[in-house]
Enzyme design. Structure first.
Site, PDB file in Angstrom:
ATOM      1  N   HIS A  22     -43.819  67.214  73.406  1.00  0.00           N
ATOM      2  CA  HIS A  22     -42.714  67.745  72.602  1.00  0.00           C
ATOM      3  C   HIS A  22     -42.164  68.991  73.304  1.00  0.00           C
ATOM      4  O   HIS A  22     -42.913  69.756  73.910  1.00  0.00           O
ATOM      5  CB  HIS A  22     -43.217  68.096  71.197  1.00  0.00           C
ATOM      6  CG  HIS A  22     -42.098  68.393  70.253  1.00  0.00           C
ATOM      7  ND1 HIS A  22     -41.417  69.579  70.277  1.00  0.00           N
ATOM      8  CD2 HIS A  22     -41.515  67.643  69.283  1.00  0.00           C
ATOM      9  CE1 HIS A  22     -40.465  69.553  69.349  1.00  0.00           C
ATOM     10  NE2 HIS A  22     -40.505  68.383  68.738  1.00  0.00           N
TER      11      HIS A  22
ATOM     12  N   SER B 236     -32.556  67.096  64.465  1.00  0.00           N
ATOM     13  CA  SER B 236     -31.696  67.274  63.283  1.00  0.00           C
ATOM     14  C   SER B 236     -31.319  65.961  62.596  1.00  0.00           C
ATOM     15  O   SER B 236     -30.196  65.808  62.116  1.00  0.00           O
ATOM     16  CB  SER B 236     -30.429  68.075  63.652  1.00  0.00           C
ATOM     17  OG  SER B 236     -30.781  69.387  64.031  1.00  0.00           O
TER      18      SER B 236
ATOM     19  N   GLY C 266     -33.975  71.203  65.260  1.00  0.00           N
ATOM     20  CA  GLY C 266     -33.949  72.262  64.249  1.00  0.00           C
ATOM     21  C   GLY C 266     -32.628  73.011  64.198  1.00  0.00           C
ATOM     22  O   GLY C 266     -32.560  74.124  63.680  1.00  0.00           O
TER      23      GLY C 266
ATOM     24  N   ASN D 240     -42.539  64.314  61.973  1.00  0.00           N
ATOM     25  CA  ASN D 240     -43.302  65.341  62.684  1.00  0.00           C
ATOM     26  C   ASN D 240     -43.269  66.615  61.848  1.00  0.00           C
ATOM     27  O   ASN D 240     -42.245  67.287  61.789  1.00  0.00           O
ATOM     28  CB  ASN D 240     -42.655  65.568  64.065  1.00  0.00           C
ATOM     29  CG  ASN D 240     -43.247  66.757  64.801  1.00  0.00           C
ATOM     30  OD1 ASN D 240     -44.307  67.258  64.446  1.00  0.00           O
ATOM     31  ND2 ASN D 240     -42.543  67.205  65.842  1.00  0.00           N
ATOM     32  N   TRP D 241     -44.407  66.896  61.212  1.00  0.00           N
ATOM     33  CA  TRP D 241     -44.452  68.081  60.344  1.00  0.00           C
ATOM     34  C   TRP D 241     -44.490  69.389  61.108  1.00  0.00           C
ATOM     35  O   TRP D 241     -44.366  70.451  60.532  1.00  0.00           O
ATOM     36  CB  TRP D 241     -45.686  67.999  59.422  1.00  0.00           C
ATOM     37  CG  TRP D 241     -45.427  67.240  58.164  1.00  0.00           C
ATOM     38  CD1 TRP D 241     -44.351  66.432  57.896  1.00  0.00           C
ATOM     39  CD2 TRP D 241     -46.247  67.218  56.987  1.00  0.00           C
ATOM     40  NE1 TRP D 241     -44.467  65.919  56.636  1.00  0.00           N
ATOM     41  CE2 TRP D 241     -45.619  66.385  56.053  1.00  0.00           C
ATOM     42  CE3 TRP D 241     -47.458  67.811  56.648  1.00  0.00           C
ATOM     43  CZ2 TRP D 241     -46.152  66.135  54.789  1.00  0.00           C
ATOM     44  CZ3 TRP D 241     -48.000  67.556  55.401  1.00  0.00           C
ATOM     45  CH2 TRP D 241     -47.345  66.728  54.468  1.00  0.00           C
ATOM     46  N   LYS D 242     -44.780  69.322  62.424  1.00  0.00           N
ATOM     47  CA  LYS D 242     -44.963  70.548  63.215  1.00  0.00           C
ATOM     48  C   LYS D 242     -46.018  71.427  62.540  1.00  0.00           C
ATOM     49  O   LYS D 242     -46.951  70.891  61.941  1.00  0.00           O
ATOM     50  CB  LYS D 242     -43.620  71.259  63.403  1.00  0.00           C
ATOM     51  CG  LYS D 242     -42.545  70.307  63.929  1.00  0.00           C
ATOM     52  CD  LYS D 242     -41.321  70.998  64.396  1.00  0.00           C
ATOM     53  CE  LYS D 242     -40.332  69.965  64.906  1.00  0.00           C
ATOM     54  NZ  LYS D 242     -39.179  70.571  65.546  1.00  0.00           N
TER      55      LYS D 242
ATOM     56  N   GLU E 143     -35.133  63.710  72.640  1.00  0.00           N
ATOM     57  CA  GLU E 143     -34.882  64.837  71.753  1.00  0.00           C
ATOM     58  C   GLU E 143     -34.165  65.938  72.528  1.00  0.00           C
ATOM     59  O   GLU E 143     -34.829  66.788  73.162  1.00  0.00           O
ATOM     60  CB  GLU E 143     -36.198  65.392  71.199  1.00  0.00           C
ATOM     61  CG  GLU E 143     -36.962  64.424  70.342  1.00  0.00           C
ATOM     62  CD  GLU E 143     -37.847  65.143  69.328  1.00  0.00           C
ATOM     63  OE1 GLU E 143     -37.698  64.862  68.139  1.00  0.00           O
ATOM     64  OE2 GLU E 143     -38.644  65.995  69.725  1.00  0.00           O
TER      65      GLU E 143
ATOM     66  N   GLU F 159     -41.321  71.758  72.240  1.00  0.00           N
ATOM     67  CA  GLU F 159     -41.928  73.025  71.814  1.00  0.00           C
ATOM     68  C   GLU F 159     -43.230  73.278  72.567  1.00  0.00           C
ATOM     69  O   GLU F 159     -43.584  74.425  72.845  1.00  0.00           O
ATOM     70  CB  GLU F 159     -42.135  73.002  70.285  1.00  0.00           C
ATOM     71  CG  GLU F 159     -40.801  73.149  69.563  1.00  0.00           C
ATOM     72  CD  GLU F 159     -40.734  72.501  68.190  1.00  0.00           C
ATOM     73  OE1 GLU F 159     -41.774  72.117  67.640  1.00  0.00           O
ATOM     74  OE2 GLU F 159     -39.604  72.375  67.675  1.00  0.00           O
TER      75      GLU F 159
HETATM   76  P1  PGA Z   1     -35.857  68.404  63.609  1.00  0.00           P
HETATM   77  O1  PGA Z   1     -37.049  68.266  64.659  1.00  0.00           O
HETATM   78  O2  PGA Z   1     -35.670  67.047  62.961  1.00  0.00           O
HETATM   79  O3  PGA Z   1     -36.341  69.440  62.624  1.00  0.00           O
HETATM   80  O4  PGA Z   1     -34.645  68.826  64.360  1.00  0.00           O
HETATM   81  C1  PGA Z   1     -37.235  67.093  65.406  1.00  0.00           C
HETATM   82  C2  PGA Z   1     -38.399  67.249  66.331  1.00  0.00           C
HETATM   83  O5  PGA Z   1     -38.545  68.325  66.954  1.00  0.00           O
HETATM   84  O6  PGA Z   1     -39.232  66.330  66.476  1.00  0.00           O
END
Ligand code: PGA
Length: 241
Positions: free
Chosen positions: A95, A203, A168, A10-12, A162, A97
């Site tokens: 997600h 992470s 992150g 997932n590049w976000k 998650e 976010e």
């Molecule tokens: P991360 O993000 O691996 O940078 O912690 C995972 C995600 O939010 O899908």
């Protein structure tokens, strides 16, 4: 579990056109990982640009979100049908976010997942507790409720556990904790969803991938930051076998 584990990047909101060469770098990291299925979810504008090179590298295409609506007057939204037309196989929905920053409810996430299924995509439905919920001892209840309310009926989707506090953060859940939550999620899904893969995300790095993938009930990984580096995602996928 009969299915190969799924390793999804997932590049976000990262990447530019110049990063579309990621697939070639992934392919030159080594032979295509066979034990895992690999997918990459770049931002929408890069989907058309990266689809062919990802396919050539044996990497499935995925998106990071889709509309709950089929088509029409929904400015700024992207339909699941267009994603399928662009060659996507997967789409992340719910997600944390988006749940947090865009106030996406479980009900909206479920409608997005249903729209994805209707378009022939596999939605990856994200769930996970906050640090506060975990500290208060409510992690399992919160996640079970998210699963129950965000999932479509039947199967055909994947779930990504998650924990919000691990995203992150440089601090992943331990494999035992992930295992326990995955068992709980599978229980919440019930028999109807026997073929559903339950991924862990938060992470994930090449260092922790082997232990995480060896953990009972972990059917794959959703990888954020580390997926920007093709070599790191290749090593994570290699850890599956
Ligand atoms: P991360 O993000 O691996 O940078 O912690 C995972 C995600 O939010 O899908």
């Amino acid at each position: 579990m009969a299915q190969r584990p799924l390793i999804a990047g997932n590049w976000k909101m990262n990447g530019r056109r110049a990063d579309a060469g990621w697939a070639d770098a992934f392919a030159s990291a080594g032979p295509a990982p066979e034990a895992a299925e690999v997918a990459l979810c770049p931002p929408f504008p890069l989907l058309a640009l990266m689809g062919d090179s990802l396919a050539a590298a044996g990497v499935a295409l995925g998106a990071q979100d889709c509309s709950a609506e089929a088509e029409g007057a929904f400015t700024g939204e992207v339909s699941a049908d267009l994603l399928a037309d662009l060659g996507c196989r997967y789409v992340i929905v719910g997600h944390s976010e988006r749940r947090r920053r865009h106030s996406e409810s479980d009900g909206l996430v479920r409608r997005k997942a249903e729209a994805a299924l209707a378009a022939g995509l596999v939605p990856i439905i994200c769930v996970g507790e906050t640090a506060e919920a975990r500290d208060a001892g409510h992690a399992e209840a919160v996640v079970a409720e998210q699963v129950a309310r965000s999932r479509p009926s039947g199967g055909g989707f994947a779930v990504a556990y998650e924990p919000v506090w691990a995203i992150g953060a440089g601090r992943a859940a331990g494999p035992r904790d992930a295992s326990a939550m995955h068992a709980h999620i599978r229980h919440a899904l019930g028999a109807e969803a026997a073929g559903v893969r339950v991924l862990y995300g938060g992470s994930v790095t090449p260092d922790i991938a082997p232990d995480m993938l060896a953990a009972q009930g972990v059917d794959g990984l959703l990888v954020g930051g580390a997926s920007l580096d093709p070599d790191a995602l290749w090593r994570i996928a290699q850890a599956a076998g």
